[in-house]
Design a protein around this motif. Structure first.
Motif, mmCIF file in Angstrom:
data_model
loop_
_atom_site.group_PDB
_atom_site.id
_atom_site.type_symbol
_atom_site.label_atom_id
_atom_site.label_comp_id
_atom_site.label_asym_id
_atom_site.label_seq_id
_atom_site.Cartn_x
_atom_site.Cartn_y
_atom_site.Cartn_z
ATOM 1 N N TRP A 1 -1.946 96.234 52.658
ATOM 2 C CA TRP A 1 -1.359 94.942 53.013
ATOM 3 C C TRP A 1 -2.166 93.837 52.369
ATOM 4 N N PHE A 2 -1.615 92.637 52.387
ATOM 5 C CA PHE A 2 -2.334 91.449 51.944
ATOM 6 C C PHE A 2 -3.135 90.968 53.151
ATOM 7 N N ASP A 3 -4.441 91.126 53.076
ATOM 8 C CA ASP A 3 -5.280 91.010 54.264
ATOM 9 C C ASP A 3 -5.510 89.554 54.666
ATOM 10 N N GLN A 4 -4.525 89.001 55.341
ATOM 11 C CA GLN A 4 -4.619 87.624 55.834
ATOM 12 C C GLN A 4 -5.780 87.465 56.810
ATOM 13 N N ASP A 5 -6.104 88.534 57.527
ATOM 14 C CA ASP A 5 -7.218 88.477 58.479
ATOM 15 C C ASP A 5 -8.549 88.270 57.753
ATOM 16 N N ALA A 6 -8.716 88.943 56.608
ATOM 17 C CA ALA A 6 -9.955 88.784 55.839
ATOM 18 C C ALA A 6 -10.075 87.366 55.305
ATOM 19 N N PHE A 7 -8.948 86.812 54.845
ATOM 20 C CA PHE A 7 -8.970 85.423 54.379
ATOM 21 C C PHE A 7 -9.315 84.484 55.532
ATOM 22 N N TYR A 8 -8.731 84.736 56.690
ATOM 23 C CA TYR A 8 -9.010 83.914 57.867
ATOM 24 C C TYR A 8 -10.489 83.987 58.241
ATOM 25 N N ASP A 9 -11.045 85.180 58.229
ATOM 26 C CA ASP A 9 -12.451 85.335 58.591
ATOM 27 C C ASP A 9 -13.367 84.601 57.611
ATOM 28 N N LYS A 10 -12.986 84.567 56.353
ATOM 29 C CA LYS A 10 -13.810 83.923 55.323
ATOM 30 C C LYS A 10 -13.696 82.404 55.361
ATOM 31 N N PHE A 11 -12.494 81.903 55.691
ATOM 32 C CA PHE A 11 -12.255 80.466 55.600
ATOM 33 C C PHE A 11 -11.716 79.883 56.916
ATOM 34 N N LYS A 12 -12.149 80.400 58.024
ATOM 35 C CA LYS A 12 -11.619 79.993 59.326
ATOM 36 C C LYS A 12 -11.677 78.483 59.537
ATOM 37 N N ASN A 13 -12.806 77.879 59.305
ATOM 38 C CA ASN A 13 -12.954 76.438 59.537
ATOM 39 C C ASN A 13 -12.087 75.623 58.588
ATOM 40 N N GLU A 14 -11.990 76.084 57.349
ATOM 41 C CA GLU A 14 -11.187 75.356 56.359
ATOM 42 C C GLU A 14 -9.700 75.453 56.673
ATOM 43 N N ILE A 15 -9.247 76.598 57.160
ATOM 44 C CA ILE A 15 -7.822 76.782 57.452
ATOM 45 C C ILE A 15 -7.318 75.767 58.474
ATOM 46 N N THR A 16 -8.111 75.514 59.487
ATOM 47 C CA THR A 16 -7.678 74.572 60.530
ATOM 48 C C THR A 16 -8.041 73.132 60.201
ATOM 49 N N GLY A 17 -8.740 72.904 59.073
ATOM 50 C CA GLY A 17 -9.143 71.542 58.752
ATOM 51 C C GLY A 17 -8.667 71.024 57.411
ATOM 52 N N ASP A 18 -8.028 71.890 56.613
ATOM 53 C CA ASP A 18 -7.619 71.500 55.266
ATOM 54 C C ASP A 18 -6.273 72.146 54.967
ATOM 55 N N GLU A 19 -5.273 71.328 54.674
ATOM 56 C CA GLU A 19 -3.919 71.840 54.439
ATOM 57 C C GLU A 19 -3.855 72.803 53.267
ATOM 58 N N LEU A 20 -4.730 72.657 52.288
ATOM 59 C CA LEU A 20 -4.714 73.548 51.136
ATOM 60 C C LEU A 20 -5.030 74.980 51.569
#
Length: 257
Positions: free
Chosen positions: A61-80
């Motif tokens: 699968w495309f590991d969205q969880d791994a991306f989330y774990d790496k960029f958790k703070n950025e995901i909720t603070g930056d639209e990019l």
């Protein structure tokens, strides 16, 4: 994976659903994982492709969880970063549609299938642009070169945006073979609903989507795969092809909240 304009169509829907403020930044994030035109795909994993084993079988699968774990703070603070995260989710949904709900799992790995899908994309582009009122104006953020996302790869963003612009000018006749307009609408609507559900969850430090719901068995048909090649979700997230094509106005097929 979903086409460039399919991602933008889902992006526009999410902008409305979530009240995205910086739309340009969000749109760049949505297209960014595919902006790897000159990369060695064996070395550059912008889609966070992951293989794992469960109950004696291997899955991909495309590991969205791994991306989330790496960029958790950025995901909720930056639209990019949020747009990038949603792109991975949408590609997982797309693979479920193609392989599971359209019944094409037996053709996984078939180059002919890829050709047929790209023909569908080309035919659908002008219809997507009209239906979702897409705009080809994509602006690279001024601070892009300094953004943490470049740790993954120095994206070929300018060239990729020029490629997207060709989708707005090309004109292909015919009817799609697999990805009909009703299937397209179902995919876009499901992408908006599932991404919105996941966004609500991550604001609470939770997740609405699980890898078991979105993974595909990583064995090519004829080489020992299971009958359908897909992990059967506890409660199917997506409907069957018949349900998609018979649903009113292509409303989608997400079963859930």
């Amino acid at each position: 994976m979903a086409s460039r304009l399919m991602h933008l169509a889902a992006c526009y829907g999410l902008e409305k659903q979530l009240g995205i403020k910086n739309k340009q930044r969000f749109r760049i994030g949505q297209i960014l994982p595919d902006a790897v035109l000159h990369a060695d795909k064996q070395k550059v994993n912008t889609h966070f492709i992951t293989h794992y084993a469960e109950n004696g079988k291997k899955y991909k699968w495309f590991d969205q969880d791994a991306f989330y774990d790496k960029f958790k703070n950025e995901i909720t603070g930056d639209e990019l970063f949020l747009g990038y995260y949603f792109h991975l989710i949408q590609d997982n949904i797309f693979r479920q549609v193609i392989y599971n709900k359209l019944g094409l799992i037996k053709r996984r790995g078939d180059p002919g299938l890829f050709g047929e899908l790209y023909r569908d994309y080309n035919i659908l582009n002008k219809r997507i642009i009209k239906k979702y009122r897409l705009d080809s104006d994509l602006q690279i953020p001024q601070d892009f070169s300094d953004i943490k996302i470049n740790e993954l790869y120095r994206f070929d963003l300018e060239e990729y945006i020029e490629l997207i612009k060709t989708d707005f000018t090309a004109d292909y006749d015919g009817e799609p073979k697999h990805f009909t307009e009703s299937v397209l609408e179902g995919f876009v609507n499901d992408s908006v609903r599932l991404c919105a559900a996941e966004y609500g969850a991550i604001l609470k430090n939770e997740h609405a989507l699980r890898r078991q719901d979105l993974s595909i068995e990583d064995v090519l048909p004829g080489r020992g795969s299971s009958p359908d090649g897909v992990i059967p979700p506890p409660a199917a997230l997506l409907c069957s092809r018949q349900e998609v094509e018979s649903s009113p106005e292509g409303r989608g097929c997400f079963r859930g909240g």
